[in-house]
Enzyme design. Structure first.
Site, PDB file in Angstrom:
ATOM      1  N   GLY A 250      61.107  18.110  11.226  1.00 18.36           N
ATOM      2  CA  GLY A 250      60.212  17.492  12.087  1.00 18.36           C
ATOM      3  C   GLY A 250      60.743  15.642  11.857  1.00 18.36           C
ATOM      4  N   ASN A 251      60.659  15.164  12.610  1.00 17.55           N
ATOM      5  CA  ASN A 251      61.430  13.701  12.753  1.00 17.55           C
ATOM      6  C   ASN A 251      60.362  12.883  13.923  1.00 17.55           C
ATOM      7  OD1 ASN A 251      62.379  14.670  16.367  1.00 17.55           O
ATOM      8  ND2 ASN A 251      62.971  15.840  14.693  1.00 17.55           N
TER       9      ASN A 251
ATOM     10  N   GLY B 214      68.563  16.943   8.218  1.00 20.16           N
ATOM     11  CA  GLY B 214      68.706  17.117   6.996  1.00 20.16           C
ATOM     12  C   GLY B 214      68.658  16.622   6.428  1.00 20.16           C
TER      13      GLY B 214
ATOM     14  N   SER C  87      68.867  16.294  14.519  1.00 17.20           N
ATOM     15  CA  SER C  87      69.836  17.672  16.179  1.00 17.20           C
ATOM     16  C   SER C  87      68.067  17.040  17.612  1.00 17.20           C
ATOM     17  CB  SER C  87      69.320  19.230  14.703  1.00 17.20           C
ATOM     18  OG  SER C  87      68.040  18.947  14.504  1.00 17.20           O
TER      19      SER C  87
ATOM     20  N   HIS D 121      58.610  14.653  15.966  1.00 20.96           N
ATOM     21  CA  HIS D 121      58.851  16.293  16.753  1.00 20.96           C
ATOM     22  C   HIS D 121      57.810  16.649  15.524  1.00 20.96           C
ATOM     23  CE1 HIS D 121      59.600  20.251  17.336  1.00 20.96           C
ATOM     24  NE2 HIS D 121      60.534  19.984  16.943  1.00 20.96           N
TER      25      HIS D 121
ATOM     26  N   HIS E 291      57.271  20.934  13.089  1.00 22.22           N
ATOM     27  CA  HIS E 291      56.686  22.010  13.060  1.00 22.22           C
ATOM     28  C   HIS E 291      55.471  22.716  12.021  1.00 22.22           C
ATOM     29  CE1 HIS E 291      60.228  23.757  14.533  1.00 22.22           C
ATOM     30  NE2 HIS E 291      60.828  22.129  14.044  1.00 22.22           N
TER      31      HIS E 291
ATOM     32  N   ASP F 268      38.152  12.542  22.539  1.00 18.51           N
ATOM     33  CA  ASP F 268      37.590  11.689  21.808  1.00 18.51           C
ATOM     34  C   ASP F 268      39.202  11.045  22.601  1.00 18.51           C
ATOM     35  OD1 ASP F 268      35.433  10.796  20.850  1.00 18.51           O
ATOM     36  OD2 ASP F 268      36.174  11.190  19.372  1.00 18.51           O
TER      37      ASP F 268
ATOM     38  N   HIS G  85      57.531  27.331  20.072  1.00 13.52           N
ATOM     39  CA  HIS G  85      58.744  26.780  19.130  1.00 13.52           C
ATOM     40  C   HIS G  85      57.938  25.632  18.257  1.00 13.52           C
ATOM     41  CE1 HIS G  85      61.959  22.583  20.036  1.00 13.52           C
ATOM     42  NE2 HIS G  85      61.635  23.290  18.846  1.00 13.52           N
TER      43      HIS G  85
ATOM     44  N   TYR H 220      34.752   1.883  21.749  1.00 20.22           N
ATOM     45  CA  TYR H 220      34.367   1.957  20.709  1.00 20.22           C
ATOM     46  C   TYR H 220      35.471   1.441  19.153  1.00 20.22           C
ATOM     47  CZ  TYR H 220      36.094   5.542  16.548  1.00 20.22           C
ATOM     48  OH  TYR H 220      36.666   5.749  14.807  1.00 20.22           O
TER      49      TYR H 220
END
Length: 234
Positions: free
Chosen positions: A30-31, A48, A77, A97, A99, A122, A173, A231
């Site tokens: 993730g990033n 990494g 990456s 992004h 996972h 919402d 993915h 809201y």
């Protein structure tokens, strides 16, 4: 940290740490990136690096053509995907992004997430789209750049606005989300994961569960968005 990009690096660092705090990532998967449109650059997590070791000064500054502007470490990456999206979608300020489990499960099933309830409504009025798995010719080419093409093609094919639908699943993915800044991109990632989990559970309880009716979709979306939104305290 003596850098003209100090604030941008800090924004990116804090957003990446939120991914971890919100249980949206495992290990280093993730990033998040954050953009500075005036300077034509974006900040992104180095590849990494464990979240517990990440520091603001580790964040890498890139331009939209994938050149490193500042930073000693190799960028994520997925950097080329972020660069392509920033270059083509002018009104986004952050991209995330992950996972995350339920989001990835829907992506692996190659299914849009149906709009079953008001939590979904919402935030957006459409099903959350799942792009088809990447074509073989794109996989064998510039893969991460072509992931950006995969996302844009999905929105073009489905005639969806990236400003209204700020999240997507990539077949086999996983999810990408975006927003006006990095914090909003992370927020949308968490919303996507929770909506994905709720939809999965809904279908376990009732495989024939109906989509939310249009009147409720309209009501709940317009409570939070548009000129008549009421809201919150703004």
């Amino acid at each position: 940290m003596s850098s003209s990009y100090k604030n941008l690096k800090q924004e990116c660092y804090e957003a990446n740490m939120q991914l971890d705090a919100l249980d949206l990532v495992i290990y280093t998967f993730g990033n998040v990136s954050a953009v500075d449109r005036e300077k034509g650059v974006f900040a992104i997590k180095p590849s990494g690096v464990p979240y517990e070791e990440l520091k603001p000064e580790d964040i890498v500054i890139m331009d939209f053509d994938n050149n490193v502007i500042e930073g000693e470490m190799r960028p994520s990456s997925d950097t080329k995907t972020h660069a392509f999206m920033y270059k083509n979608w002018q009104n986004i300020g952050g991209i995330a992004h992950t996972h995350a489990t339920y989001s990835v499960a829907w992506a692996q099933a190659q299914k849009d997430i149906p709009i079953f309830g008001t939590t979904h409504a919402d935030h957006l009025t459409a099903d959350i789209p799942c792009a088809p798995p990447m074509r073989d010719d794109l996989i064998s080419g510039n893969y991460e750049h072509n992931t950006g093409i995969q996302i844009l093609d999905c929105f073009k094919d489905k005639n969806i606005s990236y400003e209204e639908v700020q999240m997507v699943l990539l077949g086999n993915h996983g999810p990408f989300s975006w927003g006006k800044n990095a914090a909003k991109a992370v927020y949308n990632s968490k919303v996507l994961e929770e909506v994905a989990r709720m939809a999965f559970l809904t279908l376990q309880i009732n495989p024939e569960a109906p989509r939310l009716k249009d009147s409720l979709i309209k009501k709940h979306y317009e409570r939070k968005h548009g000129k008549d939104a009421y809201y919150g305290q703004n």
